[in-house]
Design a protein around this motif. Structure first.
Motif, PDB file in Angstrom:
ATOM      1  N   THR A 148      43.120   6.913 -14.377  1.00 39.85           N
ATOM      2  CA  THR A 148      43.703   6.366 -13.146  1.00 39.85           C
ATOM      3  C   THR A 148      42.752   5.407 -12.437  1.00 39.85           C
ATOM      4  N   GLY A 149      41.447   5.672 -12.532  1.00 35.75           N
ATOM      5  CA  GLY A 149      40.484   4.786 -11.887  1.00 35.75           C
ATOM      6  C   GLY A 149      40.503   3.394 -12.481  1.00 35.75           C
ATOM      7  N   VAL A 150      40.580   3.313 -13.807  1.00 34.46           N
ATOM      8  CA  VAL A 150      40.607   2.012 -14.487  1.00 34.46           C
ATOM      9  C   VAL A 150      41.878   1.250 -14.133  1.00 34.46           C
ATOM     10  N   LEU A 151      43.004   1.925 -14.127  1.00 30.17           N
ATOM     11  CA  LEU A 151      44.273   1.267 -13.807  1.00 30.17           C
ATOM     12  C   LEU A 151      44.314   0.832 -12.343  1.00 30.17           C
ATOM     13  N   THR A 152      43.692   1.615 -11.465  1.00 30.84           N
ATOM     14  CA  THR A 152      43.638   1.224 -10.053  1.00 30.84           C
ATOM     15  C   THR A 152      42.794  -0.038  -9.877  1.00 30.84           C
ATOM     16  N   ILE A 153      41.697  -0.125 -10.614  1.00 34.67           N
ATOM     17  CA  ILE A 153      40.859  -1.334 -10.567  1.00 34.67           C
ATOM     18  C   ILE A 153      41.685  -2.558 -10.954  1.00 34.67           C
ATOM     19  N   ALA A 154      42.501  -2.422 -11.999  1.00 35.73           N
ATOM     20  CA  ALA A 154      43.335  -3.547 -12.447  1.00 35.73           C
ATOM     21  C   ALA A 154      44.286  -3.988 -11.340  1.00 35.73           C
ATOM     22  N   ALA A 155      44.919  -3.036 -10.667  1.00 35.21           N
ATOM     23  CA  ALA A 155      45.851  -3.385  -9.591  1.00 35.21           C
ATOM     24  C   ALA A 155      45.129  -4.028  -8.414  1.00 35.21           C
ATOM     25  N   LEU A 156      43.931  -3.539  -8.109  1.00 36.88           N
ATOM     26  CA  LEU A 156      43.183  -4.085  -6.974  1.00 36.88           C
ATOM     27  C   LEU A 156      42.671  -5.492  -7.243  1.00 36.88           C
ATOM     28  N   TYR A 157      42.501  -5.870  -8.500  1.00 33.66           N
ATOM     29  CA  TYR A 157      42.177  -7.260  -8.826  1.00 33.66           C
ATOM     30  C   TYR A 157      43.278  -8.196  -8.317  1.00 33.66           C
ATOM     31  N   VAL A 158      44.530  -7.777  -8.478  1.00 38.09           N
ATOM     32  CA  VAL A 158      45.654  -8.589  -8.017  1.00 38.09           C
ATOM     33  C   VAL A 158      45.676  -8.652  -6.495  1.00 38.09           C
ATOM     34  N   VAL A 159      45.412  -7.518  -5.842  1.00 40.07           N
ATOM     35  CA  VAL A 159      45.368  -7.495  -4.377  1.00 40.07           C
ATOM     36  C   VAL A 159      44.286  -8.449  -3.867  1.00 40.07           C
ATOM     37  N   ALA A 160      43.112  -8.399  -4.489  1.00 38.41           N
ATOM     38  CA  ALA A 160      42.016  -9.282  -4.084  1.00 38.41           C
ATOM     39  C   ALA A 160      42.375 -10.744  -4.299  1.00 38.41           C
ATOM     40  N   ALA A 161      43.062 -11.036  -5.402  1.00 41.96           N
ATOM     41  CA  ALA A 161      43.467 -12.419  -5.678  1.00 41.96           C
ATOM     42  C   ALA A 161      44.410 -12.935  -4.599  1.00 41.96           C
ATOM     43  N   ALA A 162      45.336 -12.087  -4.159  1.00 38.66           N
ATOM     44  CA  ALA A 162      46.278 -12.506  -3.118  1.00 38.66           C
ATOM     45  C   ALA A 162      45.571 -12.750  -1.791  1.00 38.66           C
ATOM     46  N   LEU A 163      44.622 -11.894  -1.448  1.00 42.54           N
ATOM     47  CA  LEU A 163      43.864 -12.091  -0.211  1.00 42.54           C
ATOM     48  C   LEU A 163      43.050 -13.380  -0.270  1.00 42.54           C
ATOM     49  N   LYS A 164      42.540 -13.694  -1.463  1.00 38.24           N
ATOM     50  CA  LYS A 164      41.768 -14.920  -1.633  1.00 38.24           C
ATOM     51  C   LYS A 164      42.668 -16.149  -1.514  1.00 38.24           C
ATOM     52  N   GLU A 165      43.806 -16.132  -2.207  1.00 34.08           N
ATOM     53  CA  GLU A 165      44.713 -17.287  -2.207  1.00 34.08           C
ATOM     54  C   GLU A 165      45.303 -17.554  -0.827  1.00 34.08           C
TER      55      GLU A 165
END
Length: 588
Positions: free
Chosen positions: A55-72
């Motif tokens: 679950t930790g690895v999959l959560t990291i993957a989802a948070l990459y997308v969240v970070a990308a949206a905050l950046k964009e």
């Protein structure tokens, strides 16, 4: 020692040596080690691949997308610029950085936070007339410490939480690490406030060095068939440049210094100008002047589409140790290197002969698409245009921050698990077009996820083979060793591993050792596991130990010794806080 334990320990040692002594990608090394452990029968295929479903690895993957949206959406700048203010003193400016940097890093990837705040702090320091070197290391340290305050603050926390869940059936709530993380932010902030200004050098970053020290050299030739031949320097308009001045003229075998405004130009004259990065663009607009080396003319890019770009070389840059000429930089990247800065200093000599190293900051001329093309690749740690024509869409910033807040709240109160909340937040941000699907895909760093997942297999092999038990026995060298002393030793060993390999790898490898130390002492494993979690993020003494430290190397104009001078006391201070407080929250 059993054969399986010898093989498992030997595999871990081999992985460490390869990562330290070679440039082979970490994911390739870790996956090769996992394959070896499967072939030798130490791990079953299910055990070897279990990390990919953690679950930790999959959560990291989802948070990459969240970070990308905050950046964009520009949410980070939108928020930071509203809280930085206009402090009058350097100490207060350093303190102002702590809040937004640590606060944002508690809920998103700290690498993304640093990448977005560096340009904002460069502009801020220029307005406040504060040297960037006084602000960049505090930015990195604030993000590192802020990330320890929540379960989702760093990938390391998520990895340890995933291990606790899968191996010990123990769940940590969203803000449980804050018992230690918040004191770390406070203590680290006080340390930077009272000692940061004294220990940090007063040095300018790469961009500021060119603008104020005026040590960027641009060489151009007078076109023999151009309109400048026969004109004086003054009549040609070369004495009134905005971003540079004429220093020398090379004419055949003669070098002319202190050039008079009445000097008459001849065809083939080599003019050397000194000035800011924009001097190159200014000279490019003068009819009758051509670049001296000819490489800029060979770029397959329209002049109207060119721009100046700053890029920091990363560990995966394919031509490390090669000269710019041997690396065929222009052919490979369709960009021309105009200058190189190392440890905050411009490198003299011929550009083509400079051998490129990790952390070098390059001033490039390239096309409009260079930033978008290489921002998501690992050749460079950071790529930013000096005149960015693609600003973020700030109208989406409030919505992006709202979704982030909702993700934190629903996870903190227990309505959804961290995994479920992060996936829902990622989907919502894509749905409202804070980030395009294509860019969201690119932001998911598969190499990092592979390293983390493969590290789980190494940790499992250490535990199942008995190697972790043997190492724990070596740590407990004396009978009746105090749990507090054993905790300090586990913490120190984790920090040592973190400086050598990835922070996530260090956490996974030390997890079974920490559990085994607790078992042999007949005490709770929780203090030891939490010490590992915090220690894996405590890298302050080198620019290479943690990615955010390397990212601020060029913009801050730092040298390697600057990190040791400021980071060694910080590392000791953080270690004392963690070892002192962890057993008070999670008792032995």
């Amino acid at each position: 020692m059993p054969v399986d334990a010898i093989l498992a320990l030997g595999t871990v040692v081999a992985v460490l040596m390869v990562l330290i002594t070679t440039r082979i990608a970490a994911d390739v090394v870790l996956v090769s080690a996992v394959v070896f452990l499967m072939l030798t029968g130490i791990l079953t295929p299910q055990e070897a691949l279990s990390g990919f479903s953690n679950t930790g690895v999959l959560t990291i993957a989802a948070l990459y997308v969240v970070a990308a949206a905050l950046k964009e959406s520009g949410a980070i700048q939108w928020l930071a610029l509203r809280v930085l203010g206009q402090p009058k003193r350097t100490k207060l400016a350093q303190l102002r950085i702590l809040g937004p940097a640590a606060g944002l890093s508690a809920f998103m990837n700290n690498t993304a936070v640093v990448a977005m705040l560096i340009p904002a702090l460069q502009d801020w320091s220029s307005r406040l007339k504060i040297a960037p070197s006084k602000l960049m290391i505090p930015l990195s340290y604030a993000c590192i410490l802020g990330g320890t305050a929540t379960v989702i603050g760093t990938s390391t926390n998520l990895v340890v939480v995933g291990l606790l869940d899968s191996e010990k059936d123990v769940q940590l709530s969203m803000f449980e690490p804050a018992w230690i993380g918040v004191p770390l932010v406070v203590v680290g902030g006080l340390y930077m406030f009272f000692f940061g200004n004294k220990l940090l050098p007063r040095r300018q970053g790469f961009l500021e060095q060119f603008q104020s020290a005026r040590e960027y050299g641009v060489e151009v030739l007078v076109d023999a068939n151009g309109p400048l031949v026969g004109k004086t320097i003054a009549a040609a308009g070369l004495r009134q440049l905005t971003h540079g001045y004429l220093a020398e003229i090379e004419r055949e075998d003669q070098l002319m210094t202190a050039v008079s405004p009445q000097t008459v130009l001849r065809g083939g004259d080599a003019l050397i100008f000194i000035g800011a990065p924009d001097c190159a663009q200014e000279l490019r607009r003068i009819d009758g002047l051509t670049p001296a080396d000819g490489h800029v003319q060979e770029l397959n890019i329209r002049h109207s589409s060119r721009r100046l770009i700053e890029a920091i070389i990363g560990t995966d840059f394919s031509a490390l140790g090669q000269s710019i000429r041997a690396a065929k930089f222009r052919t490979r990247y369709n960009a021309v290197v105009l200058a190189v800065s190392r440890h905050g200093k411009r490198l003299p000599g011929k550009l083509g002969d400079i051998e490129l190293q990790v952390g070098d900051t390059l001033l490039l001329e390239a096309g409009d698409d260079f930033v978008g093309q290489y921002r998501h690749r690992k050749d460079f740690l950071m790529v930013s245009a000096l005149n960015d024509s693609s600003p973020p869409d700030f109208k989406n910033a409030p919505a992006a921050l709202g979704i982030l807040l909702a993700m934190v709240v629903v996870s903190a109160v227990g309505l959804l698990s961290i995994l479920e909340a992060s996936f829902l937040a990622a989907l919502a941000l894509i749905a409202i077009r804070c980030v395009p699907v294509s860019k969201a895909r690119r932001e998911i760093d598969l190499s990092v996820l592979t390293v983390v997942a493969a590290s789980f297999a190494l940790g499992s092999a250490m535990a199942s083979s008995g190697a972790a038990e043997r190492i724990a026995g070596l740590l407990l060298f004396a009978d009746g060793l105090a749990p507090w002393l054993a905790l300090a030793m586990v913490y120190a060993l984790t920090v040592f591993f973190t400086e050598l390999i990835t922070n996530n790898g260090a956490a996974v490898l030390m997890f079974p050792i920490a559990v085994e130390v607790a078992a042999q002492l007949d005490v709770s494993f929780m203090p030891f596991v939490l010490a590992v979690m915090f220690a894996a993020s405590a890298s302050f003494m080198t620019p290479l130990g943690y990615q955010t430290n390397l990212m601020v190397l060029g913009p801050g104009g730092y040298r390697f010794t600057d990190y040791l001078q400021v980071g060694a006391p910080m590392s000791l201070l953080v270690g004392a806080v963690v070892v002192g407080l962890v057993p008070l929250v999670w008792s032995f």
